[in-house]
Design an enzyme around this catalytic site. Structure first.
Site, PDB file in Angstrom:
ATOM      1  CD  GLU A  26      -3.503  -0.758   2.686  1.00 19.27           C
ATOM      2  OE1 GLU A  26      -4.321  -0.480   2.251  1.00 19.27           O
ATOM      3  OE2 GLU A  26      -2.539  -0.882   3.377  1.00 19.27           O
ATOM      4  CB  ILE A  77      -7.811   5.554   6.821  1.00 13.33           C
ATOM      5  CG1 ILE A  77      -8.461   5.267   7.549  1.00 13.33           C
ATOM      6  CG2 ILE A  77      -6.792   5.608   5.536  1.00 13.33           C
ATOM      7  CD1 ILE A  77      -9.832   4.431   7.265  1.00 13.33           C
ATOM      8  CD  GLU A  78      -7.984   4.412  12.058  1.00 12.97           C
ATOM      9  OE1 GLU A  78      -9.139   3.181  13.125  1.00 12.97           O
ATOM     10  OE2 GLU A  78      -7.053   4.374  11.276  1.00 12.97           O
ATOM     11  CE  LYS A 104      -6.407   1.310   2.696  1.00 15.22           C
ATOM     12  NZ  LYS A 104      -5.697   0.385   4.023  1.00 15.22           N
ATOM     13  CB  THR A 166      -2.888  35.925  46.057  1.00 21.28           C
ATOM     14  OG1 THR A 166      -2.563  34.782  45.504  1.00 21.28           O
ATOM     15  CG2 THR A 166      -3.137  36.897  45.016  1.00 21.28           C
ATOM     16  N   PRO A 168      -1.508  32.896  50.748  1.00 15.72           N
ATOM     17  CG  PRO A 168       0.892  31.966  51.581  1.00 15.72           C
ATOM     18  CD  PRO A 168      -0.319  33.356  51.376  1.00 15.72           C
ATOM     19  CG  ASN A 179      -2.017  33.453  42.569  1.00 17.00           C
ATOM     20  OD1 ASN A 179      -1.731  33.371  43.682  1.00 17.00           O
ATOM     21  ND2 ASN A 179      -2.277  31.933  42.087  1.00 17.00           N
ATOM     22  CB  ILE A 200       4.110  23.580  31.435  1.00 16.56           C
ATOM     23  CG1 ILE A 200       4.073  23.029  29.759  1.00 16.56           C
ATOM     24  CG2 ILE A 200       5.032  24.990  31.417  1.00 16.56           C
ATOM     25  CD1 ILE A 200       3.148  24.050  29.728  1.00 16.56           C
ATOM     26  CG  LEU A 234     -10.496  18.136  34.411  1.00 15.02           C
ATOM     27  CD1 LEU A 234      -9.905  18.948  34.986  1.00 15.02           C
ATOM     28  CD2 LEU A 234      -9.954  18.356  32.481  1.00 15.02           C
TER      29      LEU A 234
END
Length: 279
Positions: A26, A77-78, A104, A166, A168, A179, A200, A234
């Site tokens: 392919e 293809i995803e 496809k 600020t 704590p 902040n 991060i 979350l």
């Protein structure tokens, strides 16, 4: 996920010969793919002004998709659909979102079928983040965090509040915090965004030892569109944000009319309400 209503520009069954697939033949020989794209945008300005610069040039988009499919090789293809959708969102500023269907027709499954297809929808979202630091060079940590978020693929920082000193929060004796809040546009999911924020934080040598304790960098997702979400990792909107001046004050600066999706009050109203409560 809630999606707002937009106008649509559609491209249907664009034929591309490209080299995607799991099997070696392919990727070596190539095969036909059909792409259909719905572009969500606002056509009002283009419709009233009759000017191409105010719209998305579907001819240019068609050529871009053709070139992209030919220049890259994906097993699934995803993967081809995901990467192409991302590139479209990044390349065309007027795009609010896309629905991309990748067909496809010559899929090697050994059975009679018309086509195999993947269809995905991806949108830009707006998120608000809280930033904090109370160890080391606090301002540098916040500056670097803003830069790192903005340099993350799929994230574009739009506004950053002033930095606020600020006291704590949470009863742990420690130095004052610096902040801020920022607003960003992102196509990352809330979970993907949270994972990136943790990366991060780790780059800033964040250590999670004491709850509400001192840290070089603290990054929280406060709001993500109007999403109401509760998982083990979350909770959105961020818990108890309506009782935190270090959240409401910078948020009121950059988005005073932003409305809390559960409390149905603006950030300015919540900040004023908290100020009265604390008198």
């Amino acid at each position: 996920m809630y999606q707002p209503c937009y106008d649509e520009i559609q491209i249907r069954d664009l034929e591309v010969f490209a080299n995607h697939g799991v099997f070696p033949e392919e990727t070596r020989l190539g095969q036909k793919f059909l792409l259909s794209l719905t572009m969500y945008t606002d056509t009002r300005k283009a419709g009233t002004g009759d000017c191409l610069e105010d719209s998305i040039d579907y001819g240019a988009v068609s050529h871009f998709m053709t070139d992209y499919m030919k220049q890259h090789t994906w097993k699934l293809i995803e993967a081809a659909a995901e990467h192409l959708a991302e590139e479209l969102l990044l390349r065309y500023p007027l795009l609010k979102g896309v629905t991309l269907e990748l067909k496809k027709p010559w899929a090697p499954v050994g059975l009679p079928l018309d086509t195999v297809a993947v269809k995905i929808t991806r949108f830009w979202h707006r998120a608000y983040l809280g930033l904090g630091s109370n160890l080391g060079d606090k301002e540098t940590y916040l500056n670097q965090a803003v830069k790192s978020v903005d340099e993350t693929r799929g994230c574009q920082v739009e506004k950053v509040s002033s930095y606020l000193v600020t006291e704590p929060y949470g009863g742990v004796e420690q130095d004052d915090f610096l902040n801020a809040c920022l607003c960003l546009k992102t196509y990352l999911s809330p979970e993907e965004l949270l994972k990136r924020l943790h990366e991060i934080e780790q780059d800033a040598h964040r250590e999670r030892i004491v709850r509400w304790g001192p840290r070089t960098l603290d990054l929280d997702i406060l709001l993500y569109d109007d999403l109401i979400l509760e998982t083990e990792e979350l909770i959105l909107p961020h818990m108890d944000m309506e009782n935190r001046e270090f959240v409401l004050k910078p948020l009121s600066e950059i988005a005073p009319n932003l409305r809390h999706p559960i409390l149905h009050r603006t950030m300015r109203q919540l900040a004023d309400q908290l100020a009265v409560k604390e008198k």
